[in-house]
Design a protein around this motif. Sequence first.
Motif, mmCIF file in Angstrom:
data_model
loop_
_atom_site.group_PDB
_atom_site.id
_atom_site.type_symbol
_atom_site.label_atom_id
_atom_site.label_comp_id
_atom_site.label_asym_id
_atom_site.label_seq_id
_atom_site.Cartn_x
_atom_site.Cartn_y
_atom_site.Cartn_z
ATOM 1 N N GLU A 1 -3.499 -3.390 -13.164
ATOM 2 C CA GLU A 1 -4.615 -1.970 -15.287
ATOM 3 C C GLU A 1 -5.009 -1.116 -14.444
ATOM 4 N N LEU A 2 -4.028 -0.389 -16.014
ATOM 5 C CA LEU A 2 -5.098 0.819 -15.750
ATOM 6 C C LEU A 2 -6.485 0.977 -16.509
ATOM 7 N N ASP A 3 -6.621 -0.223 -17.376
ATOM 8 C CA ASP A 3 -7.729 0.217 -18.334
ATOM 9 C C ASP A 3 -7.671 -1.092 -18.845
ATOM 10 N N GLY A 4 -9.375 -1.977 -19.679
ATOM 11 C CA GLY A 4 -9.018 -2.550 -20.617
ATOM 12 C C GLY A 4 -10.008 -4.254 -19.625
ATOM 13 N N SER A 5 -10.198 -3.701 -18.405
ATOM 14 C CA SER A 5 -10.968 -5.021 -17.167
ATOM 15 C C SER A 5 -11.915 -4.469 -16.505
ATOM 16 N N GLU B 1 -12.203 1.392 -14.485
ATOM 17 C CA GLU B 1 -13.564 0.578 -14.709
ATOM 18 C C GLU B 1 -13.768 0.525 -12.941
ATOM 19 N N PHE B 2 -13.505 0.655 -11.702
ATOM 20 C CA PHE B 2 -13.570 1.392 -10.505
ATOM 21 C C PHE B 2 -13.260 2.607 -10.729
ATOM 22 N N ARG B 3 -13.182 4.041 -11.362
ATOM 23 C CA ARG B 3 -13.599 4.805 -11.268
ATOM 24 C C ARG B 3 -14.934 5.412 -12.352
ATOM 25 N N ASN B 4 -14.739 4.592 -13.159
ATOM 26 C CA ASN B 4 -16.390 4.302 -13.261
ATOM 27 C C ASN B 4 -17.731 4.607 -12.707
ATOM 28 N N SER B 5 -17.545 3.591 -11.692
ATOM 29 C CA SER B 5 -18.466 3.098 -11.216
ATOM 30 C C SER B 5 -18.475 3.985 -10.245
ATOM 31 N N LEU B 6 -17.780 4.216 -9.010
ATOM 32 C CA LEU B 6 -17.495 5.251 -8.185
ATOM 33 C C LEU B 6 -18.315 6.708 -8.603
ATOM 34 N N ILE B 7 -18.019 7.020 -9.780
ATOM 35 C CA ILE B 7 -18.998 8.170 -10.846
ATOM 36 C C ILE B 7 -20.087 7.755 -10.666
ATOM 37 N N THR C 1 0.891 -0.948 0.338
ATOM 38 C CA THR C 1 -0.146 -0.021 -0.373
ATOM 39 C C THR C 1 0.891 1.356 -0.050
ATOM 40 N N SER C 2 0.388 1.716 -0.310
ATOM 41 C CA SER C 2 1.472 3.059 -0.778
ATOM 42 C C SER C 2 1.466 4.164 -0.087
ATOM 43 N N ASN D 1 -7.899 1.358 -3.505
ATOM 44 C CA ASN D 1 -6.469 0.947 -3.483
ATOM 45 C C ASN D 1 -6.017 0.308 -5.001
ATOM 46 N N SER D 2 -7.426 0.136 -6.233
ATOM 47 C CA SER D 2 -6.932 -0.038 -7.230
ATOM 48 C C SER D 2 -5.038 1.011 -7.693
ATOM 49 N N PHE D 3 -4.550 1.788 -7.294
ATOM 50 C CA PHE D 3 -4.129 2.175 -7.880
ATOM 51 C C PHE D 3 -2.950 2.830 -6.524
#
Length: 461
Positions: free
Chosen positions: A439-443, A449-455, A323-324, A376-378
């Motif tokens: 993974e930044l994109d495509g799955s 995808e997690f960003r889109n879900s939050l929005i 975890t960063s 968490n995804s990033f």
Amino acid sequence: MKKPIIAFTALLVAAGASVGAFLAVKNKKDNEDMVSSQLEADNVLFSFDPDSVTKIDFNCDDGLYTAEYDSESETWSLTNRDDFALDQVYIQYICTYTSTLTAETSYGEADSEKKAMYGLDDPEMITVYEPDGEHSVYIGDMSPTGDYYYVMTADKNNIYAIDSLYGSVLKASRLMLKNKEFLPYNAYNIQEIKTIKNGEVTCDLTYDSASQTWSLPEEYSQLVFDQTAVSAIVNNIVCIEAEEMLDENLEDLSKYGFDDPEAEVIVKGLDGTERRLLISLFDANPTYSYVLKENDNQVELYYTTDMSFIDNTAYDYILQNVTSADIYSITGFELSFGDFSDTCTISMKENTCEFNGSPVDFENSSVYTAFQNYYNSFTILNLTAVDAEVQPELIDPALTAIYHFDDSDDITVDLVDNGSGGYYVFRNGSYTGAVAGNELDGSRTSITEFRNSLIDLSGIE
């Protein structure tokens, strides 16, 4: 009157006869039991306390080896020579087996012909010394069926047969006496374990006795070391024992593949000692591996699974999900990747969050979970490899995350495409030596995808 008297007399005679028969049978049985008891007693060759043994002489084909017990160190060692360290477990077996050594059967008194027949004309001998005396057993041949070994003792002139399991242990040799431990260290007195393959160091672990912690070389210092992982490996290594002792004083390295070994292992002790080992796969049976202990030129056979640690690299000793920045310690973050650039201020204590200028409703459990997944995804980096050999430049990062704190400096994490589906991880401008597989994109599990879900769930424009 004569008939009753005759009948009565006949009964007495009959009774006397039956009593006599009974007594005869009883006496015969008693005699048999006495003989059987005597035979059983004779078959008990030794009886003493195994923990009282102080010295053992092994007179075997390889020569005389005298082992003596040191009560202070609670160990056995050779006292008539200093060729090698003794196998402590084997010596204990000798004490235990001889202390109650009992024959299965006796072949009667020995003569020169019988001794030759049973391999006792030139036997091997073990003499065990304890406070009440000494006990010598002579070991001859194994029976044709393999069930027994023929033996004699110094205080009896009969030839006996003992179970082949005990006989095989008593049939001592130099290699059986040798310590079969992979290393002469325990988990607390090893200073360094270094593995070399094809001339290159693939893993180098160092122990600091002051802090009682293990570490990797300096180039991996920005990675989080997993103490649990290395402890498990070390605890296993110090318990490994050889399955078989093979050649001594090996001259032809190619005989076991040591001219081109799988690996070389160098282990250093805190006492300044060092052990060097070559490991080669047993091609005919990959279940086993050969090990050459270079210090005494001894070849031994081990299970290949016990040697699996030679395949480990630095990656196996680091935390692979890092975890960063803890979400409970930050005041906000900035994230940029692809076409997205997000800014967030947050207080987990007050349960408040503002994302790109819009409030995020943490009271809504679905929104709260979506935000956690996005963060968490990033922030949790999935490390898939370590590569300290490369020197990547921090140019055109695929992702940059800047974390803000109340009481400490910002932390900046950059991911730079490595051209092989992963990302070199930089922290505050320096390469950490790690490769991330986030993974930044495509799955469905990508940051996008997690960003889109939050929005979508929070209604943020």
